[in-house]
Design an enzyme around this catalytic site. Structure first.
Site, short mmCIF file in Angstrom:
data_model
loop_
_atom_site.label_atom_id
_atom_site.label_comp_id
_atom_site.label_asym_id
_atom_site.label_seq_id
_atom_site.Cartn_x
_atom_site.Cartn_y
_atom_site.Cartn_z
N CYS A 1 0.97 -62.73 26.98
CA CYS A 1 -0.40 -63.19 26.74
C CYS A 1 -1.02 -62.26 25.71
O CYS A 1 -1.11 -61.04 25.93
CB CYS A 1 -1.18 -63.12 28.05
SG CYS A 1 -2.94 -63.46 27.85
N CYS B 1 -1.67 -66.18 19.87
CA CYS B 1 -1.83 -66.59 21.27
C CYS B 1 -0.54 -67.32 21.63
O CYS B 1 -0.06 -68.16 20.85
CB CYS B 1 -3.04 -67.51 21.40
SG CYS B 1 -3.14 -68.39 22.97
N THR B 2 0.01 -67.00 22.80
CA THR B 2 1.34 -67.54 23.13
C THR B 2 1.31 -69.04 23.43
O THR B 2 2.36 -69.66 23.52
CB THR B 2 1.93 -66.79 24.33
OG1 THR B 2 0.97 -66.78 25.40
CG2 THR B 2 2.29 -65.37 23.94
#
Ligand code: DGL
Length: 245
Positions: free
Chosen positions: A70, A174-175
């Site tokens: 994250c 952002c994953t």
């Protein structure tokens, strides 16, 4: 090795997928805190608390290491979490910064959540000879989680139209964003390299000789189950998708 991975929701599955593809023989325990999603607008104090609960959930599953999949937690809570817990903890952003600092990319765009951008982790740690464009793109995570991509092109245009001609590389900070990597590539006419942060973290792991994947969410729904299966497609290992409540 038992590898614990967490995120606010399904985003960290993009990291899990890269790890499984490269090191199928490990035991992966994934935790998505879908009950408290999104993390991207929370305060640092709230993030510290939530990330601690995520880590404690994984510690109860006897993991050997933890990967923070994250960007928001990585950019805000890493020192706090490393001080608090003895277990090896790896974040997702530091390897990306190392990769960029060792590259020839000069004009670097980063799209990420509000809280990651507010931390200026990229601007503060990338070499000063690079030009950095940090862009908050908070509308993307809710769209990705709900799988509601009808207006995605308009939203991408609002965020990226002033930058698309300036960049050599765009970091998906952002994953969740690699889930829509094809949409972003299409919008940019495949002209800009996109960096998925799961690639620079690969050296953290090595091959082991057992394999299992267990996935837990703090709140489960049919959409989450469908998204999980879609993101981890071609994974030849049985998935156990559970709610921790
Ligand atoms: N996938 C996470 C990140 O990389 C969290 C996004 C969110 O929950 O807002 O930042």
């Amino acid at each position: 090795m038992r590898v614990g991975i967490f995120d606010s929701g399904i985003g960290g599955l993009t990291v899990l997928k890269t790890l499984i593809d490269n090191y199928p023989n490990n035991e992966y325990i994934y935790y998505g805190d879908t009950l408290n999603l999104p993390y991207g607008n929370k305060t640092k104090e709230e993030l510290n608390l939530l990330a601690s609960k995520d880590i404690e959930f994984l510690l109860n599953k006897n993991v050997d290491i933890i990967i923070i999949a994250c960007g928001t937690v990585s950019s805000n809570c890493l020192d706090y979490l490393k001080n608090k817990y003895q277990i090896p903890i790896y974040d997702i952003i530091s390897p990306t910064i190392n990769y960029l600092n060792n590259s020839n990319y000069k004009n670097i765009g980063i799209i990420a959540t509000n809280r990651t951008i507010d931390s200026h982790i990229f601007k503060n740690n990338l070499n000063k000879d690079k030009t950095i464009y940090e862009l908050s793109t908070p509308e993307l995570v809710p769209l990705i989680e709900s799988n509601n991509l009808d207006n995605l092109n308009t939203i991408l245009d609002n965020y990226l139209k002033d930058y698309r001609d300036k960049l050599d590389i765009l970091v998906l900070g952002c994953t969740h964003y690699p889930i829509i990597i094809n949409n972003i590539n299409n919008y940019l006419d495949n002209k800009i390299k996109l960096l998925d942060m799961s690639i620079p973290i690969l050296p953290i792991l090595k091959q082991d000789n057992t394999s299992s994947i267990n996935i837990y969410y703090s709140k489960l729904s049919n959409t989450i189950i469908t998204n999980t299966k879609r993101i981890l497609n071609n994974t030849n290992i049985n998935l156990n998708i559970n709610s921790n409540i």
